[in-house]
Scaffold this motif. Structure first.
Motif: not given
Length: 436
Positions: A81-85, A134-150
């Motif tokens: 929420p604060a955008g601090t990464r 995924m987010v910890l490895e690539n924080p640029d994913l925040i704010g996007t929509r991605q097709a993810v295999r779960l």
């Protein structure tokens, strides 16, 4: 002199009817003995085939797994929420909510609380962990929509594999009719995919069968065998060389040889009790550590290594020793330069067989605490760890149907290691063996 007619001569014993009957009986007994042997081998091979067939039929399905592909909205308000990464903030977000929201988007008609709970049960709790990684490895994913295999839950995966039968009553299976309909809809849309179960090979243990893996146990087994190899081989070979080549033949060496032979038949759990009483309680070594497991297995492997090494040394012809002594070599030089190198194929074979036996042991390691639930990958010889046989023992006691196939799959992996080690022993023996 008196001449006898040919028909008056006595018939030789080996041509008499009685002898022929005895000969036929001996041949018949030999044929029966051969048939008994062939039948015994056939029964043994049949039982082995039944055992391996049972393991493979239950375990081969564990090597692939079904996942679901979802459109994940990596909502910044939920993740950062604060955008601090800040990694601490990113790691504490509710990723399970993101996965569940994506699943509910596929079924907007599901609105009641009980239906939503049943729909959420189709997803594994591991979905949140994978999204967080995924987010910890690539924080640029925040704010996007991605097709993810779960990962799907173990029940959904078992249904798709056919291990949960659809035709039985709803009360007799763990997946109800609503969930079957949703799974079929996802499969019809192409959202359900399957592939090699990398989690089985790359993960540590888990309470969730769809996330449980053997990697931590494999590393623990490797560390334990390193300690076993480093301790058992030098001590065992040195003891065998001394007893066979240098020790005087008296009542004390006879007593030592008898005790070594007896130790080879001692139940393995006794060595576990020794490790518990001495290495843990007396010396205070760390519990559940590969260093303790390796020492215990080394003690258990010593009789095998000593006996096989002595047999290999005895197989070296005495003429080798006599020739070396004849040209002025000392007894130590005779053994170190001539006898031991020629006996090395047998020594290597015995060592590998002893290591294979140690790899498959469970009882002594249970006594020293290696039955603990270990998720993290051990990083050293003193870290808490478990081994493959103990992991198989723990999974076999779990009630979930998915653990049944993973237990059999882990047995298949363990058998593959054991077969590889025994094959290596055979190859080394054939490669270096000398005929005298």
């Amino acid at each position: 002199m008196t001449d006898f007619a040919a028909n008056d001569r006595p018939m030789p014993v080996y041509q008499s009817d009685a002898f022929a009957r005895r000969l036929r009986r001996r041949y018949a007994a030999e044929r029966r003995f051969r048939l008994y042997g062939i039948a015994a081998i056939g029964v043994a091979l049949g039982m082995l085939a039944i055992l391996l067939g049972s393991i493979v039929s239950k375990g081969y399905t564990a090597f692939w797994q079904h996942d679901v592909v979802l459109e994940i909205n990596f909502d910044p308000q939920e993740i950062d929420p604060a955008g601090t990464r800040d990694p601490a903030v990113l790691g504490g977000a509710n990723y399970q909510a993101l996965a569940r929201e994506a699943l509910r988007e596929r079924f907007p008609e599901v609105d009641s609380r009980s239906d939503r709970r049943a729909l959420n049960d189709l997803l594994s709790v591991g979905a949140a962990y994978e999204l967080r990684s995924m987010v910890l490895e690539n924080p640029d994913l925040i704010g996007t929509r991605q097709a993810v295999r779960l990962p799907l839950s173990d029940d959904a995966d078992q249904l798709l594999k056919g291990n949960i039968r659809r035709e039985v009553g709803q009360t007799e299976r763990r997946v109800d009719d609503r969930q079957i309909g949703w799974i079929d809809a996802l499969e019809a849309d192409g959202a359900v995919v399957s592939g090699f179960n990398w989690r089985l090979m790359a993960n540590g243990d888990s309470r969730e069968p769809e996330l449980a893996g053997i990697y931590a146990a494999a590393i623990g087994s490797a560390l334990t065998l390193m300690i076993t190899l480093a301790m058992a081989v030098p001590i065992g070979v040195s003891a065998a060389v001394y007893l066979e080549e240098f020790a005087p033949k008296n009542r004390w060496t006879d007593l030592i040889e008898v005790n070594i032979n007896n130790l080879a038949a001692v139940p393995s759990i006794v060595f576990g009790l020794l490790g518990l009483a001495v290495f843990l309680n007396l010396f205070g070594l760390p519990r559940s550590a590969p260093v303790v497991g390796g020492i215990v297995l080394a003690l258990m492997s010593l009789p095998t290594i000593i006996i096989t090494t002595r047999a290999a040394l005895k197989a070296v012809p005495p003429s080798i020793r006599e020739a070396a002594l004849g040209i002025g070599a000392s007894r130590l030089q005779v053994v170190g330069h001539h006898v031991l190198p020629l006996a090395m194929p047998g020594v290597l074979t015995g060592t590998i067989i002893a290591m294979a036996q140690a790899l498959g042991e469970t009882a002594p390691l249970l006594m020293i605490g290696m039955v603990a639930f270990i998720v993290d990958i051990p990083g050293g010889f003193t870290d808490a760890a478990t081994v493959l046989p103990v992991t198989i023992f723990m999974w076999a006691d779990s009630p979930e149907r998915a653990f049944v196939e993973r237990t059999s799959a882990a047995i298949m992996v363990l058998l593959a290691f054991l077969i590889a080690m025994n094959a290596l022993a055979i190859i080394l023996r054939k490669k270096f063996e000398r005929r005298w």
